[in-house]
Design a protein around this motif. Structure first.
Motif, short mmCIF file in Angstrom:
data_model
loop_
_atom_site.label_atom_id
_atom_site.label_comp_id
_atom_site.label_asym_id
_atom_site.label_seq_id
_atom_site.Cartn_x
_atom_site.Cartn_y
_atom_site.Cartn_z
N GLY A 129 0.88 -0.92 0.25
CA GLY A 129 -0.02 -0.01 -0.01
C GLY A 129 0.83 1.09 -0.15
N LYS A 130 2.01 1.05 -0.19
CA LYS A 130 2.79 2.40 -0.09
C LYS A 130 3.62 2.46 -1.30
N LYS A 131 4.02 3.54 -2.10
CA LYS A 131 4.60 3.68 -3.08
C LYS A 131 6.16 3.75 -2.89
N ILE A 132 6.81 2.79 -3.14
CA ILE A 132 8.34 2.65 -2.95
C ILE A 132 9.37 3.36 -3.82
N ALA A 133 8.70 3.54 -5.28
CA ALA A 133 9.60 4.03 -6.15
C ALA A 133 8.74 4.39 -7.42
N GLU A 134 9.29 5.47 -7.95
CA GLU A 134 8.56 5.95 -9.08
C GLU A 134 9.71 6.48 -10.22
N GLY A 135 9.53 6.22 -11.54
CA GLY A 135 10.74 6.86 -12.37
C GLY A 135 10.47 6.07 -13.92
N LYS A 136 11.50 6.59 -14.74
CA LYS A 136 11.57 5.58 -15.80
C LYS A 136 11.99 4.38 -15.66
N PRO A 137 11.32 3.26 -16.70
CA PRO A 137 11.80 2.07 -16.54
C PRO A 137 12.96 1.77 -16.16
N GLU A 138 14.22 2.26 -16.86
CA GLU A 138 15.47 1.96 -16.39
C GLU A 138 15.79 2.46 -14.81
N GLU A 139 15.20 3.35 -14.58
CA GLU A 139 15.54 3.77 -12.96
C GLU A 139 15.26 2.62 -12.15
N ILE A 140 13.54 2.20 -12.35
CA ILE A 140 12.88 1.35 -11.69
C ILE A 140 13.75 -0.15 -11.78
N ARG A 141 14.16 -0.61 -12.92
CA ARG A 141 14.97 -1.62 -13.06
C ARG A 141 16.25 -1.71 -12.07
N ASN A 142 16.65 -0.69 -11.87
CA ASN A 142 17.90 -0.54 -10.84
C ASN A 142 17.55 0.02 -9.61
N ASP A 143 16.46 0.05 -9.21
CA ASP A 143 16.03 0.68 -7.84
C ASP A 143 16.03 -0.51 -6.89
N GLU A 144 17.04 -0.44 -5.72
CA GLU A 144 17.13 -1.28 -4.85
C GLU A 144 15.87 -1.79 -4.19
N LYS A 145 15.15 -0.74 -3.67
CA LYS A 145 13.77 -1.24 -2.98
C LYS A 145 12.93 -1.90 -3.76
N VAL A 146 12.89 -1.82 -5.27
CA VAL A 146 11.86 -2.55 -6.16
C VAL A 146 12.53 -4.03 -6.21
N ILE A 147 14.07 -3.96 -6.22
CA ILE A 147 14.61 -5.45 -6.28
C ILE A 147 14.22 -6.16 -5.01
N LEU A 148 14.24 -5.34 -4.01
CA LEU A 148 14.01 -6.15 -2.73
C LEU A 148 12.56 -6.62 -2.73
N ALA A 149 11.77 -5.80 -3.08
CA ALA A 149 10.30 -6.25 -3.04
C ALA A 149 9.87 -7.28 -3.82
N TYR A 150 10.52 -7.35 -5.02
CA TYR A 150 10.14 -8.36 -6.09
C TYR A 150 10.82 -9.62 -5.73
N LEU A 151 12.11 -9.57 -5.45
CA LEU A 151 13.25 -10.74 -5.35
C LEU A 151 13.47 -11.04 -3.95
N GLY A 152 13.26 -10.29 -2.95
CA GLY A 152 13.81 -10.63 -1.71
C GLY A 152 14.94 -10.22 -1.36
N ASP A 153 15.34 -10.11 -0.09
CA ASP A 153 16.55 -9.84 0.32
C ASP A 153 17.71 -10.81 0.08
N THR A 154 18.72 -10.59 -0.76
CA THR A 154 19.57 -11.47 -1.18
C THR A 154 20.23 -12.17 -0.18
N HIS A 155 20.37 -11.52 1.02
CA HIS A 155 21.33 -12.25 2.07
C HIS A 155 20.57 -13.43 2.72
N HIS A 156 19.08 -13.11 2.70
CA HIS A 156 18.56 -14.36 3.43
C HIS A 156 17.87 -15.30 2.08
N ALA A 157 17.88 -14.94 1.08
CA ALA A 157 17.52 -15.77 -0.02
C ALA A 157 17.99 -17.26 0.27
#
Lengths: 341, 246
Positions: B218-246
């Motif tokens: 329910g919160k906006k965590i990122a906004e921007g052009k597609p390439e910015e989103i692709r590299n956004d850490e928060k987005v990667i975290l939301a979609y792929l989970g935390d790499t350290h615990h994966a």
């Protein structure tokens, strides 16, 4: 194509008019059944607009019929001197009187329909059914307690002046000393009944087949989607309800002016159910199916008269069988899904 | 937007410009559809405001929102099942027609004229989306992909200025998805409208959207052009989970 439907409508009125000229030679029993068929077609088709096309389950159609019937007979009775002095008592005068009475009965029912519809159409399904059922019962009970229209004794379109007081009376009581006696003539005949059958069929099919009328079906199918496409669903529901009530009122007027005797029990819960059964049996939202069901369900009890006391049992059995074999109604349709490639 | 004590969508603020194609992405249950329902008036937001053409559309009912020029499709297809393909589109024209109740009943000359115009417009729209050959079929008997397309046609027929597409590519195969995305681009330019679309498939969104914003819980965590989103850490975290615990 479009001009055709107008021509068909006008020519059917002409045919009805011609048949009416010979109606005198029809056996009175058959004549009565034919008139009832017409009245039931009007009732069922008008309810079909609400229940079938718009998908709102109303169970109070007899209430609207009662309003039309009682109001019109009251008008014809108490305003008879006015109508007679204004329009005369010839065929033409009677016709004008009857048209006024018909419109008054229909309009009154439509107004009550508006009054009931606006708050209750927020409800859906079973809740709406119960509300409308309750409304029809209220109408019946109110009528049962109104002396001016005969209360529970029933209302005969008759009045007398005795000692300067105008009051409705049972005909038997009149034998002795009526100073002025007036009985409402049997205005309803083949022509008027089937004129309105033609009108309602033309009216509802024009409405439903137009772009605007497709809105009714969209409300039935999916209210949220309809709203999102800019359909004011409340407005459509209320207008279907009011239109249905109007024609039920007309049917009530025709019924009242044919029987010339109205009893609150004529408009009880069972009458509403009977009309709903016609709609369901005919197939919700199928014009032809509902008309045929109205005809069948009017004739069927008459055919079954020969088995007298088993009549209603057989009638009910036939209903069950018909519903089991064709749950979508006689002429209802099921959307057939294409086989996947 | 709160349901009882549950806050579903919280402090999401964004804008959609004229003739812009914006994507809204986020994991399941992030509140994307709820945002659509708030915009179209199905839900009233508990707080905050939604402006359309500098006018608050919060108090409006769904049909009024549609009149203002916002139209939508649904995640789980909501076509009118007792109506044909043609009539499904026809319903969208009702809000703008002049022959309403009584002129439809009386069938006045202007009624015929208007019906003909609507017929023509429906055919044009269906033609454009390659659905014309199926116009007399019942809508629900169409193949799944065509039903999705028909929903878009129906929404477009209300002549919106903002089109909301709720997972238009759901359930489609990769080729169909590419076709659909090209179609959406085409719609945007042809009708000159703004489009806000929800989509799960990252490839699809990245390929077509000019700007993307991401919702999570329910919160906006990122906004921007597609390439910015692709590299956004928060987005990667939301979609792929935390790499350290994966």
């Amino acid at each position: 194509m479009q001009v055709k439907s107008k021509l068909l409508f006008l020519s059917s009125i002409a045919v009805i008019f011609v048949i009416n000229l010979f109606s005198g030679s029809i056996d009175p029993y058959f004549y009565t059944v034919i008139i009832y068929i017409g009245i039931n077609i009007i009732l069922a088709t008008s309810l079909n607009l609400i229940n079938g096309y718009t998908g709102q389950f109303s169970l109070g159609h007899a209430g609207f019929m009662a309003i039309g019937g009682y109001l019109s007979i009251a008008l014809s009775t108490y305003f008879a001197p006015f109508f007679q002095s204004t329009f005369g008592t010839g065929a033409f005068g009677n016709a004008i009187t009857f048209i006024i009475v018909l419109l008054a009965g229909g309009t009154a029912a439509a107004l009550v329909g508006l009054l009931v519809g606006v708050p209750s159409l927020r409800l859906k399904g079973d809740y709406l059914a119960i509300t409308t059922l309750g409304f029809a019962e209220i109408i019946r009970v109110v009528i049962q307690n109104m002396d001016v229209i005969g209360a529970s004794q029933g209302f005969r379109g008759v009045y007398i002046y005795a000692n300067g007081v105008k009051s409705p009376q049972m005909v038997q009581d009149l034998v002795d000393m009526p100073t002025v006696f007036y009985a409402v003539p049997q205005f309803t005949n083949f022509f008027w009944t089937f004129l309105f059958v033609a009108i309602i069929i033309y009216y509802v099919s024009n409405l439903i087949n137009s772009t605007y009328g497709r809105g009714f079906l969209s409300v039935k199918d999916d209210e949220i989607a309809a709203e999102s496409m800019g359909i004011n669903t409340t407005k459509f529901k209320v207008s279907a309800f009011v239109t249905g009530a109007f024609f039920a009122g007309i049917a009530g007027v025709l019924y009242g002016h044919f029987n010339l005797y109205l009893n609150p029990e004529d408009f009880n819960f069972l009458k509403s159910v009977e009309i709903v059964v016609m709609v369901i049996l005919g197939g919700m939202g199928s014009m032809i199916g509902v008309i045929i069901a109205a005809v069948l369900l009017t004739i069927l009890p008459e055919f079954l008269r020969s088995v007298s006391e088993y009549r209603m049992i057989i009638y009910a059995l036939l209903l069950i069988i018909m519903m089991l074999t064709r749950p979508q109604g006689l002429f209802g349709f099921k959307v057939k899904l294409k086989k996947k490639k | 937007m709160r349901f009882g004590g549950l806050t579903c969508v919280d402090k999401v603020s964004t804008t959609v410009e004229d003739n812009e194609l914006v994507g809204m992405i986020g994991p399941n249950g992030a509140g994307k559809t709820t945002v659509f329902n708030m915009i179209t008036g199905v839900y009233d937001p508990s707080d905050g405001d939604i402006l359309f053409n500098n006018e608050s559309i919060v108090p409006y009912k769904p049909f009024e929102v549609s009149e203002k020029g916002i139209s939508r499709t649904f995640q789980n297809i909501r076509l009118f099942k007792s109506l044909s393909v043609k009539d499904n589109v026809r319903v969208s024209f009702i809000k703008n027609i002049k022959s309403k109740y009584f002129s439809s009943v009386l069938q006045l000359p202007k009624f015929y004229k208007e019906e003909k115009e609507i017929d023509k417009k429906i055919d044009e729209l269906l033609e454009m989306f390659d659905l014309l050959h199926e116009k007399d079929e019942y809508a629900v008997s169409l193949p799944y992909g065509d039903q999705r397309k028909l929903e878009i046609v129906r929404a477009l027929a209300t002549s919106p200025r903002l089109l909301l597409l709720d997972e238009p590519a759901a359930g489609m195969n990769p080729t169909e998805k590419v076709d659909l995305m090209n179609l959406i681009k085409k719609i945007k330019d042809l009708f000159h409208i703004s489009i806000l679309l929800i989509e799960h498939d990252m490839k699809v969104v990245m390929g077509v959207c000019e700007r993307i914003f991401v919702l999570e819980y329910g919160k906006k965590i990122a906004e921007g052009k597609p390439e910015e989103i692709r590299n956004d850490e928060k987005v990667i975290l939301a979609y792929l989970g935390d790499t350290h615990h994966a």
